[in-house]
Enzyme design. Structure first.
Site, PDB file in Angstrom:
ATOM      1  N   SER A  93       4.370  38.129 -21.451  1.00 52.09           N
ATOM      2  CA  SER A  93       5.905  38.495 -21.301  1.00 52.09           C
ATOM      3  C   SER A  93       5.749  39.792 -21.297  1.00 52.09           C
ATOM      4  O   SER A  93       4.588  40.607 -21.192  1.00 52.09           O
ATOM      5  CB  SER A  93       6.801  38.275 -22.234  1.00 52.09           C
ATOM      6  OG  SER A  93       6.181  38.711 -23.584  1.00 52.09           O
ATOM      7  N   GLU A 127       8.333  47.196  -9.519  1.00 53.68           N
ATOM      8  CA  GLU A 127       8.891  46.400  -8.679  1.00 53.68           C
ATOM      9  C   GLU A 127      10.273  45.879  -9.386  1.00 53.68           C
ATOM     10  O   GLU A 127      10.291  45.891 -10.586  1.00 53.68           O
ATOM     11  CB  GLU A 127       8.006  44.939  -8.668  1.00 53.68           C
ATOM     12  CG  GLU A 127       6.647  45.424  -8.236  1.00 53.68           C
ATOM     13  CD  GLU A 127       5.632  44.101  -8.791  1.00 53.68           C
ATOM     14  OE1 GLU A 127       6.274  43.056  -9.214  1.00 53.68           O
ATOM     15  OE2 GLU A 127       4.703  44.344  -8.914  1.00 53.68           O
ATOM     16  N   LYS A 129      12.696  43.814 -11.364  1.00 55.97           N
ATOM     17  CA  LYS A 129      12.483  42.768 -12.350  1.00 55.97           C
ATOM     18  C   LYS A 129      13.334  41.512 -12.063  1.00 55.97           C
ATOM     19  O   LYS A 129      14.739  41.676 -12.284  1.00 55.97           O
ATOM     20  CB  LYS A 129      12.538  43.301 -13.927  1.00 55.97           C
ATOM     21  CG  LYS A 129      12.305  41.982 -14.837  1.00 55.97           C
ATOM     22  CD  LYS A 129      12.132  42.965 -16.213  1.00 55.97           C
ATOM     23  CE  LYS A 129      11.667  41.812 -17.146  1.00 55.97           C
ATOM     24  NZ  LYS A 129      12.396  40.363 -17.321  1.00 55.97           N
TER      25      LYS A 129
HETATM   26  S1  IVH Z   1       4.951  40.701 -14.185  1.00 54.17           S
HETATM   27  C1  IVH Z   1       1.717  40.300 -17.324  1.00 54.17           C
HETATM   28  N1  IVH Z   1       6.750  41.353 -12.306  1.00 54.17           N
HETATM   29  O1  IVH Z   1       9.746  39.100 -16.443  1.00 54.17           O
HETATM   30  C2  IVH Z   1       2.963  40.606 -16.881  1.00 54.17           C
HETATM   31  N2  IVH Z   1       7.061  39.987 -14.293  1.00 54.17           N
HETATM   32  O2  IVH Z   1      10.149  39.723 -19.463  1.00 54.17           O
HETATM   33  C3  IVH Z   1       3.685  39.477 -16.353  1.00 54.17           C
HETATM   34  N3  IVH Z   1       9.594  39.016 -14.135  1.00 54.17           N
HETATM   35  O3  IVH Z   1       7.472  36.541 -17.863  1.00 54.17           O
HETATM   36  C4  IVH Z   1       4.908  39.403 -15.549  1.00 54.17           C
HETATM   37  N4  IVH Z   1      10.185  40.101 -12.241  1.00 54.17           N
HETATM   38  O4  IVH Z   1       8.996  35.924 -15.725  1.00 54.17           O
HETATM   39  C5  IVH Z   1       6.290  40.627 -13.550  1.00 54.17           C
HETATM   40  N5  IVH Z   1       8.116  41.983 -10.722  1.00 54.17           N
HETATM   41  C6  IVH Z   1       7.827  41.269 -12.098  1.00 54.17           C
HETATM   42  C7  IVH Z   1       8.845  40.461 -12.444  1.00 54.17           C
HETATM   43  C8  IVH Z   1       8.463  39.711 -13.836  1.00 54.17           C
HETATM   44  C9  IVH Z   1      10.443  39.151 -13.170  1.00 54.17           C
HETATM   45  C10 IVH Z   1       9.435  38.359 -15.493  1.00 54.17           C
HETATM   46  C11 IVH Z   1       8.336  37.353 -15.589  1.00 54.17           C
HETATM   47  C12 IVH Z   1       7.939  37.781 -16.888  1.00 54.17           C
HETATM   48  C13 IVH Z   1       9.166  38.302 -17.510  1.00 54.17           C
HETATM   49  C14 IVH Z   1       8.766  39.244 -18.704  1.00 54.17           C
END
Ligand code: IVH
Length: 717
Positions: A93, A127, A129
């Site tokens: 996360s 990016e 979120k």
């Molecule tokens: S990277 C190791 N990129 O946010 C990093 N996550 O709060 C993992 N999420 O579990 C996530 N948009 O479900 C990443 N552009 C994005 C994202 C994203 C939504 C979610 C994902 C993650 C959660 C963490």
């Protein structure tokens, strides 16, 4: 709201252990509600607060960290209806940034970790979120073979057939240099327009509308029947990857571009940012674009672009050091506050709660918001009937931001804090320096009863084998134990008209029931200090309980003294403060407890059933100062006052805060003032610090104390 508010630094190790157990259970339950049932009961902020508290206690008591600690887990274990998939690498996360400073701190941490020179730029890839749920999809020879949910971050659920129904997920990868094996990670979500259409259809069919897109997507992905998943119109944005049979690139942005070339959808608006100013600008830009997007987002994820750096940075606990989620500020909405209700926490804290006309804000429908405390209400002048602005961001408890005064009804009245607990009618008090008002009902308040019972049977209290928090909760729910004394009637009432036989209850048998009754029997004898501690009087922990037990010796003496202190025409609570270590706040809490007739009845009931042993100072018979009353005054040089006191008590002496006729020795350090003078007036023996140490060590004979008053004539002077 059932949160214990004792700060981690004030917890005893025993209390910390219990609290860690409670938090582990609580967090597991909420994880399950969130991940497995897609039906969270807590706001993200409330949930985060639980996790933060758990982490703070673990930081303070590292040895007490549990094997099943929530800090080692992300999310919930997968539900059983799907096959399990163990992730090649954990699905992590993200840590949060809430403002520009947090983002700068993140960049600073990255720089320090990598030991970068000042001129070395850190390129971040930003990016949107996406507010959905993460999933991972595996391709072999370019063909989609397996898809899974995140689950607990280590193991997810095999939802391959459901994911196959997503139009955004290519069944076969095409384009240049597709790796033989590739795992892509991303976000499953529902578009806003699709969500609205879905709800229109449901309403037309007489079905209940879905609450928000995120939960609907989560529920949709976990349908047993893939044709039902297909009806939810789920979509997918790729934002990362897991294992690949060959290196996929050198930079975050480049890899995402390749994923797009192979057939995946990417969220729009993502780009490189060199330096913090550029990152902040992208954050503002995406925030501005937010209302016009067809999907819900709650921030911008910034990732260190260089993959070799990502690799070096690694992860700390559940979150990578190379990425952060910079959240957007709370979304706001207007609604009517119908009334202010009072919720009683399990430690007796009275929290005012705004009962709102339900309003959709920040991704959920909000109908209640905490108002924190009466000062906050007064500051914002919040009244029943007001139209208010509420806000909720991903991480913040729904809040009432302000009142729209122009819309206030003419007849409205300011809020009056309750004088009595709404649950039990006991006196509600607000202690000096405290923001919260508390119910003084303790054992008799239904909101607190269960917590008090848990405390009563805890390890440092009655410690009854086979009667832990779990059993007492079940007995309470069943009505078998409503108040502490009921525990000691369990055997007698077992199998009577009132209660079925314990041995026949689920989880029990003849042997375990007999063992429990035997364990309870064994605890009918209990030391006075444990007994006092078990009562759970506010501010009375083990140390204070021991001070009281030492001072009064027997339960009868103790109760008589407390009642005298509580009697309106008797001594004031301050009489208790004569005991060193008991201040006015503690004294008043004890007196409040005893002054409540229903508590007195509980004490009576317990005394009838128990054999409360007089307090015995541990093996101090030999000590030359055993039983002596000592007052320390002035500045000690050989040890702190606290240590001197602890040592004296260990030797069986009673340490008092003020000099009276019954004082045996006054130990005077440097600059001793009025107490030394008083000793002179009363003819009490005065010792220097050195003399006292010699006496206590048995190296010098105890000086004959001047004839003083009677033991009980302590005048507190
Ligand atoms: S990277 C190791 N990129 O946010 C990093 N996550 O709060 C993992 N999420 O579990 C996530 N948009 O479900 C990443 N552009 C994005 C994202 C994203 C939504 C979610 C994902 C993650 C959660 C963490």
């Amino acid at each position: 709201m059932s949160t214990d508010t004792t700060p981690p630094e004030d917890l005893t190790p025993d209390a910390a252990e219990r609290e860690l157990e409670r938090l582990a259970q609580e967090i597991r339950r909420h994880d399950e509600l969130y991940y497995t049932h897609s039906a969270p009961e807590l706001s993200d902020a409330e949930y985060d607060a639980l996790r933060r508290r758990n982490e703070a206690i673990e930081a303070r008591f590292p040895k007490l960290k549990r094997a099943d600690s929530p800090s080692e887990r992300v999310g919930a274990p997968p539900a059983s209806s799907f096959a399990k998939v163990r992730h090649s690498r954990p699905m992590l996360s993200l840590g949060n940034a809430l403002n520009d400073d947090d983002l700068a701190e993140f960049e600073g941490r990255v720089r320090r970790f990598l030991n970068l020179g000042e001129d070395e730029p850190v390129v971040l890839y930003g990016e949107p979120k996406i507010d959905g749920l993460s999933a991972t999809v595996h391709y072999h020879g370019g063909a989609f073979v397996l898809g899974a949910t995140r689950g607990d971050g280590e193991t997810g659920e095999d939802v391959t057939e459901n994911l196959r129904t997503l139009r955004d997920l290519p069944h076969t990868l095409s384009g240049p240099d597709v790796p033989e094996r590739l795992e892509v990670r991303g976000e499953v979500y529902i578009g806003r327009a699709d969500f609205a259409a879905l709800n229109r259809e449901r309403e037309a069919d007489g079905e209940e509308a879905f609450v928000n897109p995120r939960n609907t997507a989560s529920g949709g992905l976990r349908q047993i029947d893939p044709t039902l998943t297909a009806k939810r119109r789920l979509r997918f944005f790729a934002h990362g990857w897991g294992e690949a049979s060959e290196p996929v690139g050198e930079r975050q942005g480049d890899v995402l571009a390749r994923l797009a070339a192979w057939g995946f959808k990417l969220a729009p608006l993502a780009r490189h940012c060199t330096g913090l100013d550029a990152a902040r600008a992208l954050h503002r830009e995406i925030e501005d674009a937010r209302p016009g997007l067809d999907f819900e987002i709650d921030g911008v994820v910034f990732k260190v672009d260089r993959l070799d750096w990502q690799q070096r940075l690694g992860a700390a606990g559940r979150a990578p050091r190379w990425a952060i989620a910079y959240k957007f500020p709370a979304e706001q909405a207007e609604t009517v506050l119908h009334r202010i209700s009072i919720s009683v926490g399990r430690t007796g804290a009275l929290t005012p709660v705004a009962e709102l006309e339900p309003v959709y804000v920040g991704g959920v429908t909000v109908s209640r918001a905490t108002l924190h405390n009466e000062d906050e209400i007064a500051r914002k002048d919040i009244r029943a009937g007001d139209t208010v602005v509420v806000q909720r961001a991903g991480d913040v408890i729904p809040q009432v931001v302000r009142v729209i005064e122009e819309r206030r009804p003419a007849e409205s009245e300011p809020f009056v804090p309750p004088a009595a607990c709404p649950e039990c009618g006991s006196h509600a008090v607000r202690e000096e320096g405290e923001a919260v008002r508390r119910c003084t009902g303790g054992l008799i308040c239904p909101a607190q009863a269960l917590e008090r019972l848990r405390h009563f049977v805890a390890r440092d209290a009655f410690d009854i084998e086979g009667l832990g928090a779990k059993q007492i909760e079940a007995f309470y729910a069943e009505g078998r134990v409503k108040s502490p004394a009921d525990i000691f009637d369990l055997e007698e009432k077992d199998g009577t008209e009132e209660f079925s036989k314990l041995a026949e209850l689920e989880g029990w048998g003849e042997t375990s029931a007999a063992n429990l009754f035997r364990a309870i029997e064994a605890r009918r004898r209990i030391s006075l200090d444990r007994f006092i501690h078990a009562l759970g009087i506010r501010h009375v922990g083990q140390t204070t309980a021991r001070l009281l037990a030492r001072r009064y010796g027997t339960v009868e003496e103790w109760r008589a003294a407390m009642e005298a202190a509580a009697a309106p025409e008797g001594e004031s609570p301050e009489a208790l403060t004569d005991i060193d270590g008991i201040g006015p706040v503690v004294a008043r809490a004890i007196v409040e407890f005893v002054a409540e007739a229903r508590n007195d009845a509980i004490l009576d009931a317990l005394c009838q059933r128990l054999d409360i042993e007089p307090f015995e100072a541990p093996s101090t018979a030999q000590s030359p100062v055993a039983g002596k009353r000592v007052v320390f005054t002035g500045k000690l040089v050989r040890m702190t006052r606290q240590e001197a006191k602890a040592r004296a008590e260990a030797l069986g002496a009673q340490v008092a805060g003020s000099v009276s006729r019954s004082t045996d020795y006054v130990v005077a350090g440097e600059d001793a003032g009025s107490k030394l003078k008083r000793a002179g007036e009363l003819g009490v023996t005065v010792l220097s610090e050195e003399q006292w140490l010699a006496v206590a060590a048995g190296e010098a004979p105890p000086p004959a104390a001047e004839p003083g008053g009677e033991q009980a004539s302590d005048d507190g002077g």
